[in-house]
Design a protein around this motif. Structure first.
Motif, mmCIF file in Angstrom:
data_model
loop_
_atom_site.group_PDB
_atom_site.id
_atom_site.type_symbol
_atom_site.label_atom_id
_atom_site.label_comp_id
_atom_site.label_asym_id
_atom_site.label_seq_id
_atom_site.Cartn_x
_atom_site.Cartn_y
_atom_site.Cartn_z
ATOM 1 N N ASN A 176 -3.957 2.667 -7.684
ATOM 2 C CA ASN A 176 -3.021 2.837 -6.252
ATOM 3 C C ASN A 176 -2.094 1.652 -6.273
ATOM 4 O O ASN A 176 -2.138 0.541 -6.405
ATOM 5 N N SER A 177 -0.882 1.935 -5.980
ATOM 6 C CA SER A 177 0.330 0.906 -6.018
ATOM 7 C C SER A 177 0.080 0.153 -4.481
ATOM 8 O O SER A 177 -0.631 0.529 -3.825
ATOM 9 N N THR A 200 8.536 -2.767 -7.556
ATOM 10 C CA THR A 200 8.341 -1.623 -7.393
ATOM 11 C C THR A 200 9.254 -0.350 -8.271
ATOM 12 O O THR A 200 10.161 -1.071 -8.812
ATOM 13 N N ASP A 209 0.368 -1.081 -1.039
ATOM 14 C CA ASP A 209 0.532 -0.353 0.181
ATOM 15 C C ASP A 209 1.578 -1.074 1.155
ATOM 16 O O ASP A 209 1.302 -2.214 1.246
ATOM 17 N N SER A 218 3.235 0.063 3.632
ATOM 18 C CA SER A 218 3.175 0.620 5.007
ATOM 19 C C SER A 218 3.451 -0.514 6.247
ATOM 20 O O SER A 218 3.627 -0.044 7.370
ATOM 21 N N GLY A 243 -3.525 -3.352 -5.195
ATOM 22 C CA GLY A 243 -2.460 -2.617 -5.842
ATOM 23 C C GLY A 243 -1.259 -3.667 -6.298
ATOM 24 O O GLY A 243 -0.115 -3.101 -6.037
#
Length: 261
Positions: free
Chosen positions: A88-89, A171, A91, A93, A81
């Motif tokens: 999908n960008s 982002t 992650d 998290s 990503g």
């Protein structure tokens, strides 16, 4: 035209070699679409459907080698990503606490870090070896170009102090465009130590690379962010609209609009 391949040393017909991978710089996802193309000394900004290529750099043997590094590296970038064209960008998290810079950071897990490393080395070699005038802001000593050629031909990652690399991912809001690689000296990401480095922008990802056998403490202090040797590494994160890249692009678009008026 025939000649000696600057990468492999073989003799043959030269082929078009994209200096930045076509898969990350081609605008043709929509018919007639063109990207803004610019750089500090790239004559004047333009709109084009693809980025820069060199017709006197490599034969088919050399281009096939570069294409393999591109295919493998871009596949891994997208799996992680790390580019805007990924399904999908990134992650974010698992943030990494940073006390020495305003940037955020996240952990990335790569299944094949060597592929990222070889991809970066191939970018460095192309930008250093080409004579295209648009790449005048990318200055690399000949001994480093030769060293990169040896590593690529042997498919070797080299030492961790050879061209140390880290990533910055943009982002949020995006504006797809192409930017020539540059060589610069600056204090990066909270560091008090100026560092000479090579800089690439590709599809939302900024790639920073040091010199061969780089002894600058800056790189050693960012070892957790080193790309291409360990499966897990840190990546800096910044909102695109807060970035230098966005500010430079705004100036370029204003100039383009004046040219096209």
């Amino acid at each position: 035209m025939r000649g000696i391949c600057q990468l492999t040393g073989s003799h043959g017909e030269f082929v078009d070699a994209h200096l930045l991978p076509k898969a990350l710089t081609r605008a043709g996802r929509t018919k007639g679409e063109k990207f803004v193309e610019h750089g500090p000394s790239a004559n004047r900004p333009q709109r084009r459907a693809s980025s820069w290529y060199d017709r006197e750099l490599v034969t088919q043997e050399g281009e096939s080698l570069l294409q393999r590094f591109d295919d493998h590296g871009i596949t891994e970038l997208r799996r992680c990503g790390l580019v805007w064209s990924a399904a999908n960008s990134l992650d974010a998290s698992e943030p990494i606490p940073l006390f020495w810079t305003a940037f955020r950071a996240a952990r990335v897990r790569s299944k094949k870090p060597k592929r990222l490393r070889m991809f970066v080395l191939s970018l460095l070699w192309r930008a250093g070896a080409t004579n295209r005038e648009e790449f005048v802001d990318f200055s690399m000593p000949q001994d480093e170009i030769n060293h990169l050629s040896e590593l690529l031909n042997r498919n070797e990652v080299g030492d961790e102090r050879d061209f140390p690399t880290f990533f910055l991912y943009h982002t949020g809001k995006r504006y797809e465009h192409n930017h020539t690689p540059i060589y610069q000296r600056s204090r990066m990401h909270g560091s008090e130590i100026p560092a000479d480095h090579y800089r690439f922008f590709l599809d939302g990802l900024v790639i920073f690379c040091g010199h061969s056998n780089d002894q600058n403490p800056f790189w050693q202090k960012r070892n957790d962010f080193a790309v291409g040797f360990k499966p897990e590494f840190g990546v800096f994160i910044q909102e695109f609209i807060e970035s230098r890249q966005y500010r430079d692009l705004g100036d370029v678009i204003s100039l383009l609009n004046e040219q096209e008026a």
